[in-house]
Design an enzyme around this catalytic site. Structure first.
Site, PDB file in Angstrom:
ATOM      1  N   GLU A 124       0.693  -1.233   0.038  1.00  0.00           N
ATOM      2  CA  GLU A 124      -0.001   0.082   0.022  1.00  0.00           C
ATOM      3  C   GLU A 124       0.943   0.957  -0.176  1.00  0.00           C
ATOM      4  OE1 GLU A 124      -0.994   2.903   1.329  1.00  0.00           O
ATOM      5  OE2 GLU A 124      -1.967   2.435   2.988  1.00  0.00           O
ATOM      6  N   CYS A 156      -1.711   8.052   4.045  1.00  0.00           N
ATOM      7  CA  CYS A 156      -1.782   7.881   2.342  1.00  0.00           C
ATOM      8  C   CYS A 156      -3.106   8.258   1.975  1.00  0.00           C
ATOM      9  CB  CYS A 156      -1.789   6.415   2.432  1.00  0.00           C
ATOM     10  SG  CYS A 156      -2.764   5.492   3.655  1.00  0.00           S
TER      11      CYS A 156
HETATM   12  P1  NAP Z   1       9.770   3.554   3.310  1.00  0.00           P
HETATM   13  O1  NAP Z   1      11.010   4.354   2.845  1.00  0.00           O
HETATM   14  O2  NAP Z   1       8.900   2.962   1.922  1.00  0.00           O
HETATM   15  O3  NAP Z   1      10.264   2.383   4.162  1.00  0.00           O
HETATM   16  C1  NAP Z   1       9.204   1.614   4.538  1.00  0.00           C
HETATM   17  C2  NAP Z   1       9.932   0.163   5.063  1.00  0.00           C
HETATM   18  O4  NAP Z   1      10.478  -0.555   3.771  1.00  0.00           O
HETATM   19  C3  NAP Z   1      11.166   0.421   5.872  1.00  0.00           C
HETATM   20  O5  NAP Z   1      11.166  -0.728   6.902  1.00  0.00           O
HETATM   21  C4  NAP Z   1      12.281   0.443   5.146  1.00  0.00           C
HETATM   22  O6  NAP Z   1      13.576  -0.186   5.473  1.00  0.00           O
HETATM   23  C5  NAP Z   1      11.761  -0.612   3.924  1.00  0.00           C
HETATM   24  N1  NAP Z   1      12.335  -0.376   2.505  1.00  0.00           N
HETATM   25  C6  NAP Z   1      12.188   0.783   1.784  1.00  0.00           C
HETATM   26  N2  NAP Z   1      12.787   0.622   0.496  1.00  0.00           N
HETATM   27  C7  NAP Z   1      13.308  -0.603   0.582  1.00  0.00           C
HETATM   28  C8  NAP Z   1      13.996  -1.383  -0.409  1.00  0.00           C
HETATM   29  N3  NAP Z   1      14.262  -0.891  -1.379  1.00  0.00           N
HETATM   30  N4  NAP Z   1      14.243  -2.725  -0.183  1.00  0.00           N
HETATM   31  C9  NAP Z   1      14.092  -3.429   1.006  1.00  0.00           C
HETATM   32  N5  NAP Z   1      13.444  -2.489   1.986  1.00  0.00           N
HETATM   33  C10 NAP Z   1      12.934  -1.399   1.778  1.00  0.00           C
HETATM   34  O7  NAP Z   1       8.621   4.300   4.199  1.00  0.00           O
HETATM   35  P2  NAP Z   1       8.908   5.306   5.185  1.00  0.00           P
HETATM   36  O8  NAP Z   1      10.290   5.389   5.791  1.00  0.00           O
HETATM   37  O9  NAP Z   1       7.574   5.071   6.198  1.00  0.00           O
HETATM   38  O10 NAP Z   1       8.669   6.852   4.498  1.00  0.00           O
HETATM   39  C11 NAP Z   1       9.060   7.188   3.364  1.00  0.00           C
HETATM   40  C12 NAP Z   1       8.147   7.589   2.389  1.00  0.00           C
HETATM   41  O11 NAP Z   1       7.170   6.641   2.366  1.00  0.00           O
HETATM   42  C13 NAP Z   1       7.182   8.874   2.818  1.00  0.00           C
HETATM   43  O12 NAP Z   1       7.806  10.267   2.417  1.00  0.00           O
HETATM   44  C14 NAP Z   1       5.936   8.794   2.093  1.00  0.00           C
HETATM   45  O13 NAP Z   1       6.067   9.096   0.781  1.00  0.00           O
HETATM   46  C15 NAP Z   1       5.822   7.304   2.091  1.00  0.00           C
HETATM   47  N6  NAP Z   1       4.785   6.622   3.096  1.00  0.00           N
HETATM   48  C16 NAP Z   1       3.603   6.281   2.511  1.00  0.00           C
HETATM   49  C17 NAP Z   1       2.749   5.614   3.779  1.00  0.00           C
HETATM   50  C18 NAP Z   1       1.583   5.222   3.126  1.00  0.00           C
HETATM   51  O14 NAP Z   1       0.772   4.811   3.917  1.00  0.00           O
HETATM   52  N7  NAP Z   1       1.372   4.723   1.908  1.00  0.00           N
HETATM   53  C19 NAP Z   1       3.179   5.552   4.803  1.00  0.00           C
HETATM   54  C20 NAP Z   1       4.332   6.139   5.334  1.00  0.00           C
HETATM   55  C21 NAP Z   1       5.316   6.631   4.158  1.00  0.00           C
HETATM   56  P3  NAP Z   1      14.878   0.569   5.451  1.00  0.00           P
HETATM   57  O15 NAP Z   1      14.313   2.198   6.019  1.00  0.00           O
HETATM   58  O16 NAP Z   1      15.530  -0.237   6.594  1.00  0.00           O
HETATM   59  O17 NAP Z   1      15.493   0.784   4.158  1.00  0.00           O
END
Ligand code: NAP
Length: 530
Positions: free
Chosen positions: A265, A302
């Site tokens: 999601e 989101c």
């Molecule tokens: P994220 O960067 O997508 O990370 C979420 C999880 O996935 C973390 O545990 C991260 O681990 C892991 N991950 C991310 N990229 C990966 C990859 N290429 N390979 C393996 N694991 C990976 O999300 P976030 O830290 O919550 O926030 C960053 C951005 O996500 C926000 O700016 C926003 O745009 C979006 N977000 C969306 C929602 C939603 O509800 N859809 C919620 C929160 C955030 P590591 O950090 O250890 O790499």
């Protein structure tokens, strides 16, 4: 409760690696104790092997035992009291009042799933009795129901540390279905994750279910997530976060020798369409609801309404004026972690500097430097500008939104037709507006998972009818929801028994309906015996 900074693998703590990471207090940036060990490949393997070897005992356990497990998890979360909320507040910067409400939601959804499996009809039992005498060919006896998939890897979300984290819907519905779970805690709140993991472990111990049914691993790099998805024992993945992260995990799963589903999601811009009748009647009231929805939780949902479209008219001008004033009156708010804050600030400046975009409201007091505090902003532009500047249509995760002034209805329809998949779209209007703009509604049905009338998309009801999903890139699979009881369908699959003796099929498919569940028998829903 003393935090140890270790993984929890099948009931035991583990910390093989010497490399560690620390969470930072969202409000101050100060490093928080204790350091958390990074999971090693050996620990990933142990967690998933334990999950695999627990699977048969977990899926074979009576639903009553798994429901008891869920109730005990809920009790454990409540028993952790304010200490859990305070740690979550420190790590995420989310206000205590919000976290208290989120804990209520988390506990209620655990109990909701306990009720679902106690009732039992969710297995969708279908029975077509055989007709050996049928001509020209006999009809076989065919029965089918849903069974659990196996070990599920869950990525906790950063923005809902309690309700979409270690014991969020993903973990809870997987355990309810009979699937063991390995969680990768979000690296921004490892202390909260450890506390919640301990709650699951204590509940598992009390029920006598295998401890390998649940493990929690920590890590602050992509390697851990990739290893979890690639492990041969993993049968499906649940993720909430960025498009980049979700897509990377989806691609890794697809590249396996045996591809597995990734239910990611990943968010959306959740467009809101303001129809003329509603604007004329209540422009100021809609503006109030809109700015509240944009700034709720520092916009870190989101379902945040990132784009609003309205037809040029006096009503839209009143709406713009009211929304601008309200946005200017908001205070800067602390964001979840430095990475999210940095991305938001960069994106916000890019929007503000785009030619043809006006800032109509922005938090008055500038955020103090060196913290994760962000100002809210509402912008206005026209249809031609947003069409020419694709970055304006991208999700900007945080408290900001763009109002698009359209000259004619056809522009709103064109915008809807060009939309990528979205979690939601909202319409504000009168019933007559809905009738007049039916074409727009029909277009939106094809683009989104949830349509909201005269409301805003933030605040998702956890219930049986909820669909929190949508076509790519909102999610990686539009058929499934990640919120509400239907989310259990992500972690099960149908199996069909043909010609089996009554005693050899699962209890839900036997002639005697001992669990008194709803079944589709010879195309009729009934709770009677066969
Ligand atoms: P994220 O960067 O997508 O990370 C979420 C999880 O996935 C973390 O545990 C991260 O681990 C892991 N991950 C991310 N990229 C990966 C990859 N290429 N390979 C393996 N694991 C990976 O999300 P976030 O830290 O919550 O926030 C960053 C951005 O996500 C926000 O700016 C926003 O745009 C979006 N977000 C969306 C929602 C939603 O509800 N859809 C919620 C929160 C955030 P590591 O950090 O250890 O790499």
């Amino acid at each position: 409760m003393e935090l140890r900074g270790k993984h929890l693998i099948a009931g035991r703590t583990a910390a093989e690696a010497s490399t560690t990471f620390q969470a930072a207090a969202a409000a101050t940036g100060e490093a928080l104790e204790p350091p958390y060990h990074e999971a090693t490949p050996g620990e990933v393997d142990r967690a998933l092997r334990a999950a695999e070897s627990s699977f048969d005992a977990l899926r074979g356990s009576p639903p009553e035992v798994r429901a008891d497990l869920l109730d005990r998890i809920a009790d454990q979360i409540v028993a952790q009291g304010d200490v859990l909320l305070e740690r979550a507040h420190l790590e995420t910067g989310l206000p205590l009042a919000r976290l208290t409400a989120e804990r209520g939601r988390a506990v209620n959804q655990v109990r909701l799933f306990a009720g679902l499996i106690r009732e039992g009809s969710w297995v969708e039992a279908r029975i077509d009795r055989g007709q050996p005498e049928r001509q020209p060919l006999p009809k076989p006896d065919v029965r089918r129901m849903l069974i659990p998939l196996g070990p599920i890897v869950v990525f906790g979300a950063s923005n809902f540390p309690l309700a979409i984290g270690v014991v969020g819907t993903d973990t809870v519905c997987a355990l309810a279905a009979g699937c063991p779970v390995v969680v990768k805690g979000h690296p921004a709140h490892p202390g909260t994750s450890e506390m919640l993991g301990t709650a699951v472990h204590t509940a598992l111990e009390a029920t006598g279910l295998p401890l390998g049914s649940f493990s929690l691993l920590h890590g602050a790099g992509h390697d851990l997530g990739q290893a979890l998805v690639r492990h041969p024992a993993t049968r499906a993945v649940a993720f909430t976060g960025s498009l980049r992260g979700g897509r990377a995990l989806y691609d890794a799963a697809a590249a396996r020798p045996d591809p597995i589903p990734v239910y990611a999601e990943m968010g959306s811009t959740n467009p809101v369409f303001l129809l003329p009748g509603a604007l004329e009647q209540r422009a100021e009231q809609i503006a109030e609801g809109y700015v509240g929805s944009v700034t709720l939780g520092a916009g870190q949902f989101c379902t945040n309404p990132g784009i609003v479209l309205g037809l040029e008219a006096p009503g839209l001008r009143r709406f713009l004026e009211a929304a601008g004033k309200l946005a200017s009156a908001t205070s800067p708010a602390t964001m979840l972690h430095a990475g999210i804050h940095r991305t938001f600030e960069t994106g916000l400046e890019r929007v503000a500097e785009t030619s043809g975009v006006r800032t109509i409201g922005r938090s008055a007091a500038g955020p103090p430097a060196g913290t994760c505090r962000a100002a809210s902003a509402v912008f206005a532009t026209d249809f031609q500008t947003i069409e020419a500047q694709p970055h304006l249509k991208e999700e900007l995760f945080g408290p900001s939104s763009i109002i698009v002034q359209c000259r004619e209805l056809s522009e709103m329809v064109r915008y809807a037709e060009a939309l990528e998949g979205q979690l939601t779209a909202s319409l504000h209007g009168t019933e007559e507006d809905l009738h007049t703009h039916e074409r727009l509604v029909r277009v939106l049905e094809r683009k989104v998972g949830r349509l909201v009338f005269n409301g805003f998309p933030t605040g998702i009801e956890v219930c049986a009818a909820m669909h929190h999903g949508g076509p790519y890139p909102a999610t990686t699979d539009p058929h499934f929801t990640s919120i509400g009881t239907a989310s259990i369908h992500r972690f099960v699959r149908p199996v069909c028994y043909q010609g089996f003796p009554d005693a050899a099929v699962p209890p839900e498919l036997r002639n005697r309906n001992a669990r008194h569940i709803w079944r589709l028998v010879d195309e009729q829903f009934t709770r009677e015996d066969v």
